[in-house]
Write an enzyme that holds these catalytic residues in place. Sequence first.
Site, PDB file in Angstrom:
ATOM      1  N   LYS A  85       9.291   9.082   7.280  1.00 20.75           N
ATOM      2  CA  LYS A  85       9.143   7.650   7.592  1.00 20.75           C
ATOM      3  C   LYS A  85      10.500   6.955   7.577  1.00 20.75           C
ATOM      4  O   LYS A  85      10.841   6.194   8.470  1.00 20.75           O
ATOM      5  CB  LYS A  85       8.225   6.952   6.567  1.00 20.75           C
ATOM      6  N   ARG A 126       0.622   0.951   0.338  1.00 22.73           N
ATOM      7  CA  ARG A 126       0.378   2.291  -0.211  1.00 22.73           C
ATOM      8  C   ARG A 126      -0.998   2.409  -0.830  1.00 22.73           C
ATOM      9  O   ARG A 126      -1.343   3.473  -1.330  1.00 22.73           O
ATOM     10  CB  ARG A 126       1.439   2.608  -1.260  1.00 22.73           C
ATOM     11  N   ARG A 135      15.953  17.570  -0.244  1.00 22.75           N
ATOM     12  CA  ARG A 135      16.566  16.309   0.203  1.00 22.75           C
ATOM     13  C   ARG A 135      17.765  15.921  -0.663  1.00 22.75           C
ATOM     14  O   ARG A 135      17.727  15.970  -1.877  1.00 22.75           O
ATOM     15  CB  ARG A 135      15.510  15.199   0.144  1.00 22.75           C
ATOM     16  N   ARG A 154      17.583  12.555  -5.455  1.00 26.60           N
ATOM     17  CA  ARG A 154      16.806  11.472  -6.075  1.00 26.60           C
ATOM     18  C   ARG A 154      16.094  11.991  -7.308  1.00 26.60           C
ATOM     19  O   ARG A 154      15.563  13.100  -7.290  1.00 26.60           O
ATOM     20  CB  ARG A 154      15.768  10.966  -5.063  1.00 26.60           C
ATOM     21  N   ARG A 213       3.579  12.840  -6.795  1.00 21.45           N
ATOM     22  CA  ARG A 213       3.631  11.860  -5.698  1.00 21.45           C
ATOM     23  C   ARG A 213       2.676  12.256  -4.566  1.00 21.45           C
ATOM     24  O   ARG A 213       2.049  11.399  -3.952  1.00 21.45           O
ATOM     25  CB  ARG A 213       5.070  11.757  -5.158  1.00 21.45           C
TER      26      ARG A 213
HETATM   27  P1  AMP Z   1       9.590   6.103  -1.485  1.00 20.51           P
HETATM   28  O1  AMP Z   1      11.055   5.942  -1.354  1.00 20.51           O
HETATM   29  O2  AMP Z   1       8.821   5.328  -0.446  1.00 20.51           O
HETATM   30  O3  AMP Z   1       9.150   7.528  -1.594  1.00 20.51           O
HETATM   31  O4  AMP Z   1       9.193   5.409  -2.890  1.00 20.51           O
HETATM   32  C1  AMP Z   1       9.713   5.860  -4.112  1.00 20.51           C
HETATM   33  C2  AMP Z   1       8.869   5.330  -5.251  1.00 20.51           C
HETATM   34  O5  AMP Z   1       8.884   3.895  -5.249  1.00 20.51           O
HETATM   35  C3  AMP Z   1       7.396   5.677  -5.169  1.00 20.51           C
HETATM   36  O6  AMP Z   1       7.126   6.976  -5.708  1.00 20.51           O
HETATM   37  C4  AMP Z   1       6.776   4.581  -6.004  1.00 20.51           C
HETATM   38  O7  AMP Z   1       6.971   4.800  -7.396  1.00 20.51           O
HETATM   39  C5  AMP Z   1       7.614   3.374  -5.622  1.00 20.51           C
HETATM   40  N1  AMP Z   1       7.047   2.657  -4.454  1.00 20.51           N
HETATM   41  C6  AMP Z   1       7.579   2.574  -3.214  1.00 20.51           C
HETATM   42  N2  AMP Z   1       6.815   1.833  -2.417  1.00 20.51           N
HETATM   43  C7  AMP Z   1       5.746   1.428  -3.160  1.00 20.51           C
HETATM   44  C8  AMP Z   1       4.597   0.657  -2.904  1.00 20.51           C
HETATM   45  N3  AMP Z   1       4.354   0.161  -1.697  1.00 20.51           N
HETATM   46  N4  AMP Z   1       3.728   0.457  -3.920  1.00 20.51           N
HETATM   47  C9  AMP Z   1       3.954   0.952  -5.144  1.00 20.51           C
HETATM   48  N5  AMP Z   1       5.015   1.709  -5.459  1.00 20.51           N
HETATM   49  C10 AMP Z   1       5.911   1.958  -4.472  1.00 20.51           C
END
Ligand code: AMP
Length: 292
Positions: free
Chosen positions: A13, A88, A127, A160, A171
Amino acid sequence: MRLVLLGAPGSGKGTQSQLMMRHYGIPQVSTGDLLREAVAKGTALGKAAKAAMDAGKLVDDSIVLGMIRQRLARRDARKGFILDGFPRNVAQADALGTLLEELGQPLDAVVLMKVRDKVLFQRLAGRRTCRRCAQVFNVFTNPPPKGGCKGGQAHDLYQRPDDNEQTIGRRLEVYAAQTRPLVAYYRKRGLLRQVDAEGELDVVEMRLEQALGRGSSPGKAASRAVKKAVKKAVKKVVKKAAAAVRSRVKPTPLQRARRKATKVVRKAGKARKKVVRKAVKTARKAVSKLAR
Ligand code: AMP
């Protein structure tokens, strides 16, 4: 264009939103990036979000919704946006619907990026991100080129903290339980499109454009891919030629020292040969004298 990219962690994404952002001139709004920024700055919001992020769980809806509200109110989001990692869960999707209704900016489409779990796992575990230029690589499938960062330096990579094996598993579970229901949610509202998101970046980008009906025929996308490849090759040749010219015009201190050392060694070699020749000549003369 107002778009949601939906998909599991590692489905691409972020990468595809960055490509589209450049292409269409609309911002990528990534809740993950906004949260990581808050954590890095040590804000109250970042402190509240950190534990959930480290554990691979979702951050509280109220925190994320507040962030999204602020971000979408910014000027650059008026002409459109790509939501990456938001919504989400169903509560967030409902809240987004209400917010966009208030703003008079309904969504145009929601694209589901489909990737098999084993591929997701490999993408997340491999990654790495560059601290300096923020480019994302994969140690298995897309390793960083040597000296490819700013000023010809090597990329300064980090992993990360939530890309470790245990957290990746968590996740993916959270995605299946809380985010996947959004597929049916948006299908019901007639907004869902689906894209096979496995394969080369260019190919996935082309599929995305086709799914969005952005007038990008396979021919056009292919010719863009060719142009991109040619541009890359030309850049490489120009870089090499420039390096060659630079090295001729102005030698580096190391090159200067090497040349000097070579000269000294050559001179010493010649002197040695001269001494040996002289000694041989003298010896020959002495031998012929004795023989007489
Ligand atoms: P991402 O970079 O999108 O994989 O997000 C990393 C982490 O941020 C996720 O595992 C969640 O802990 C938090 N996070 C990101 N977007 C959301 C969201 N829309 N709602 C809740 N937690 C989020």
